[in-house]
Write a protein that holds these residues in place. Structure first.
Motif, PDB file in Angstrom:
ATOM      1  N   GLY A   3       0.794  -1.231   0.000  1.00 15.44           N
ATOM      2  CA  GLY A   3       0.000   0.000   0.000  1.00 15.44           C
ATOM      3  C   GLY A   3       0.819   1.270   0.000  1.00 15.44           C
ATOM      4  N   ALA A   4       2.124   1.160  -0.287  1.00 10.54           N
ATOM      5  CA  ALA A   4       2.988   2.340  -0.263  1.00 10.54           C
ATOM      6  C   ALA A   4       2.615   3.358  -1.336  1.00 10.54           C
ATOM      7  N   PHE A   5       1.989   2.893  -2.429  1.00 11.25           N
ATOM      8  CA  PHE A   5       1.654   3.784  -3.541  1.00 11.25           C
ATOM      9  C   PHE A   5       0.197   4.238  -3.517  1.00 11.25           C
ATOM     10  N   ALA A   6      -0.541   3.867  -2.479  1.00 11.35           N
ATOM     11  CA  ALA A   6      -1.976   4.193  -2.412  1.00 11.35           C
ATOM     12  C   ALA A   6      -2.198   5.694  -2.554  1.00 11.35           C
ATOM     13  N   ASP A   7      -3.236   6.030  -3.310  1.00  7.12           N
ATOM     14  CA  ASP A   7      -3.641   7.431  -3.521  1.00  7.12           C
ATOM     15  C   ASP A   7      -2.579   8.246  -4.262  1.00  7.12           C
ATOM     16  N   THR A   8      -1.721   7.576  -5.034  1.00  8.02           N
ATOM     17  CA  THR A   8      -0.751   8.263  -5.879  1.00  8.02           C
ATOM     18  C   THR A   8      -0.811   7.634  -7.274  1.00  8.02           C
ATOM     19  N   PRO A   9      -0.329   8.342  -8.301  1.00  8.31           N
ATOM     20  CA  PRO A   9      -0.320   7.763  -9.652  1.00  8.31           C
ATOM     21  C   PRO A   9       0.480   6.462  -9.734  1.00  8.31           C
ATOM     22  N   LEU A  10       1.435   6.264  -8.828  1.00  6.32           N
ATOM     23  CA  LEU A  10       2.244   5.047  -8.847  1.00  6.32           C
ATOM     24  C   LEU A  10       1.416   3.793  -8.590  1.00  6.32           C
ATOM     25  N   ASP A  11       0.245   3.960  -7.969  1.00  9.21           N
ATOM     26  CA  ASP A  11      -0.593   2.807  -7.667  1.00  9.21           C
ATOM     27  C   ASP A  11      -1.083   2.127  -8.948  1.00  9.21           C
ATOM     28  N   LYS A  12      -1.100   2.881 -10.047  1.00  8.68           N
ATOM     29  CA  LYS A  12      -1.541   2.319 -11.329  1.00  8.68           C
ATOM     30  C   LYS A  12      -0.344   1.896 -12.194  1.00  8.68           C
ATOM     31  N   MET A  13       0.839   1.897 -11.620  1.00  9.06           N
ATOM     32  CA  MET A  13       2.041   1.564 -12.369  1.00  9.06           C
ATOM     33  C   MET A  13       1.983   0.134 -12.893  1.00  9.06           C
ATOM     34  N   ASP A  14       2.349  -0.030 -14.166  1.00  7.91           N
ATOM     35  CA  ASP A  14       2.412  -1.345 -14.798  1.00  7.91           C
ATOM     36  C   ASP A  14       3.798  -1.924 -14.515  1.00  7.91           C
ATOM     37  N   LEU A  15       3.847  -2.947 -13.668  1.00  9.61           N
ATOM     38  CA  LEU A  15       5.130  -3.506 -13.268  1.00  9.61           C
ATOM     39  C   LEU A  15       5.855  -4.197 -14.425  1.00  9.61           C
ATOM     40  N   GLU A  16       5.110  -4.687 -15.398  1.00  8.09           N
ATOM     41  CA  GLU A  16       5.754  -5.317 -16.555  1.00  8.09           C
ATOM     42  C   GLU A  16       6.515  -4.273 -17.367  1.00  8.09           C
ATOM     43  N   SER A  17       5.900  -3.107 -17.564  1.00  6.70           N
ATOM     44  CA  SER A  17       6.582  -2.025 -18.275  1.00  6.70           C
ATOM     45  C   SER A  17       7.776  -1.527 -17.465  1.00  6.70           C
ATOM     46  N   TYR A  18       7.595  -1.475 -16.164  1.00  5.58           N
ATOM     47  CA  TYR A  18       8.667  -1.050 -15.268  1.00  5.58           C
ATOM     48  C   TYR A  18       9.870  -1.978 -15.427  1.00  5.58           C
ATOM     49  N   ALA A  19       9.589  -3.278 -15.564  1.00  2.00           N
ATOM     50  CA  ALA A  19      10.654  -4.267 -15.678  1.00  2.00           C
ATOM     51  C   ALA A  19      11.411  -4.134 -17.000  1.00  2.00           C
ATOM     52  N   LYS A  20      10.741  -3.596 -18.041  1.00  2.00           N
ATOM     53  CA  LYS A  20      11.345  -3.536 -19.379  1.00  2.00           C
ATOM     54  C   LYS A  20      12.020  -2.198 -19.678  1.00  2.00           C
ATOM     55  N   ARG A  21      12.003  -1.287 -18.678  1.00  2.00           N
ATOM     56  CA  ARG A  21      12.596   0.013 -18.953  1.00  2.00           C
ATOM     57  C   ARG A  21      14.104  -0.113 -19.150  1.00  2.00           C
ATOM     58  N   LYS A  22      14.687   0.903 -19.756  1.00  2.00           N
ATOM     59  CA  LYS A  22      16.126   0.880 -20.054  1.00  2.00           C
ATOM     60  C   LYS A  22      16.925   0.831 -18.749  1.00  2.00           C
ATOM     61  N   PRO A  23      17.862  -0.114 -18.631  1.00  2.00           N
ATOM     62  CA  PRO A  23      18.660  -0.203 -17.396  1.00  2.00           C
ATOM     63  C   PRO A  23      19.647   0.962 -17.281  1.00  2.00           C
ATOM     64  N   MET A  24      20.049   1.244 -16.053  1.00  2.00           N
ATOM     65  CA  MET A  24      21.056   2.281 -15.813  1.00  2.00           C
ATOM     66  C   MET A  24      22.400   1.811 -16.365  1.00  2.00           C
ATOM     67  N   ASP A  25      23.220   2.785 -16.814  1.00  3.20           N
ATOM     68  CA  ASP A  25      24.574   2.400 -17.197  1.00  3.20           C
ATOM     69  C   ASP A  25      25.330   2.058 -15.914  1.00  3.20           C
ATOM     70  N   PRO A  26      26.429   1.289 -16.025  1.00  2.00           N
ATOM     71  CA  PRO A  26      27.131   0.792 -14.826  1.00  2.00           C
ATOM     72  C   PRO A  26      27.554   1.880 -13.847  1.00  2.00           C
ATOM     73  N   ALA A  27      28.040   3.021 -14.345  1.00  2.57           N
ATOM     74  CA  ALA A  27      28.489   4.089 -13.446  1.00  2.57           C
ATOM     75  C   ALA A  27      27.316   4.674 -12.666  1.00  2.57           C
ATOM     76  N   ALA A  28      26.200   4.880 -13.356  1.00  2.00           N
ATOM     77  CA  ALA A  28      25.013   5.423 -12.687  1.00  2.00           C
ATOM     78  C   ALA A  28      24.471   4.429 -11.668  1.00  2.00           C
ATOM     79  N   ALA A  29      24.496   3.142 -12.027  1.00  2.00           N
ATOM     80  CA  ALA A  29      24.000   2.114 -11.102  1.00  2.00           C
ATOM     81  C   ALA A  29      24.862   2.060  -9.842  1.00  2.00           C
ATOM     82  N   GLU A  30      26.191   2.146 -10.002  1.00  2.00           N
ATOM     83  CA  GLU A  30      27.089   2.125  -8.848  1.00  2.00           C
ATOM     84  C   GLU A  30      26.850   3.337  -7.953  1.00  2.00           C
TER      85      GLU A  30
END
Length: 202
Positions: free
Chosen positions: A98-125
């Motif tokens: 329920g962390a996203f309740a009453d926010t636009p994130l509550d409707k977030m599509d987790l499948e699309s979230y999973a397919k987003r472009k990954p961070m480059d290694p420096a940004a990830a670190e």
């Protein structure tokens, strides 16, 4: 101790008493880190608690700062680079909690979230280290509350420390945190004025 008091009392301690730290107190420090927030709740920070005289002496050879090995306990604060792969799982847990309740994130599509472009290694670190920094600060403040001193150390040989601690390739050491009962009472450190850190109000 009130939080603001702990913030004002915290100092970088470089001289420690030899008194041992009870196991229950060390556990409280790690529990404080466990409570720290992290981006997408990935919780990437991992810890190695070092009490052994032999291992602390070895650590002293991996840093130019000898007091690191003189503290009765040293916590190696690490990040698990593989934790980035769990972002979707952690996001799902947040949504289900329920962390996203009453926010636009509550409707977030987790499948699309999973397919987003990954961070480059420096940004990830950098992202992982930023999350670890929050957890480390939780430890330093809880340590003050428990009458302990710490000093955030980043001057060390990464590969030597990983070898000494027998860490896998997926772990990077962010900081060494010597911890003990202070054997010094340093003055407050100079701070620049508020008008120098507050750029503007808009």
């Amino acid at each position: 101790m009130e939080l603001l008091e702990a913030m004002k009392a915290r100092r970088s301690i470089r001289k420690f008493k030899s008194d041992p730290i009870p196991e229950t107190v060390v556990t409280q420090l790690i529990e404080a880190a466990q409570l720290a927030p992290s981006g997408s709740n990935i919780q990437p920070t991992r810890f190695v608690v070092i009490k052994s005289d032999v291992v602390r002496a070895q650590l002293s050879q991996a840093t130019p700062l000898p007091f690191v090995g003189q503290a009765p306990v040293v916590i190696a604060c690490c990040v698990d680079t593989e934790s980035m792969g769990g972002m979707v799982t952690r996001a799902r847990e947040l949504k289900e909690a329920g962390a996203f309740a009453d926010t636009p994130l509550d409707k977030m599509d987790l499948e699309s979230y999973a397919k987003r472009k990954p961070m480059d290694p420096a940004a990830a670190e950098a992202y992982l280290r930023l999350n670890a920094a929050i957890a480390i600060d939780h430890i330093t403040l809880r340590a003050v509350d428990l009458g302990l001193g710490t000093c955030w150390i980043m001057m060390f040989d990464q590969e030597k420390v990983k070898q000494i601690l027998e860490l896998g390739e997926n772990y990077n050491v962010v900081a060494l945190l010597p911890i003990g009962y202070p054997d010094q009472n340093p003055n407050a450190r100079p701070r620049i004025e508020l008008n120098q850190i507050l750029l503007k109000e808009v």
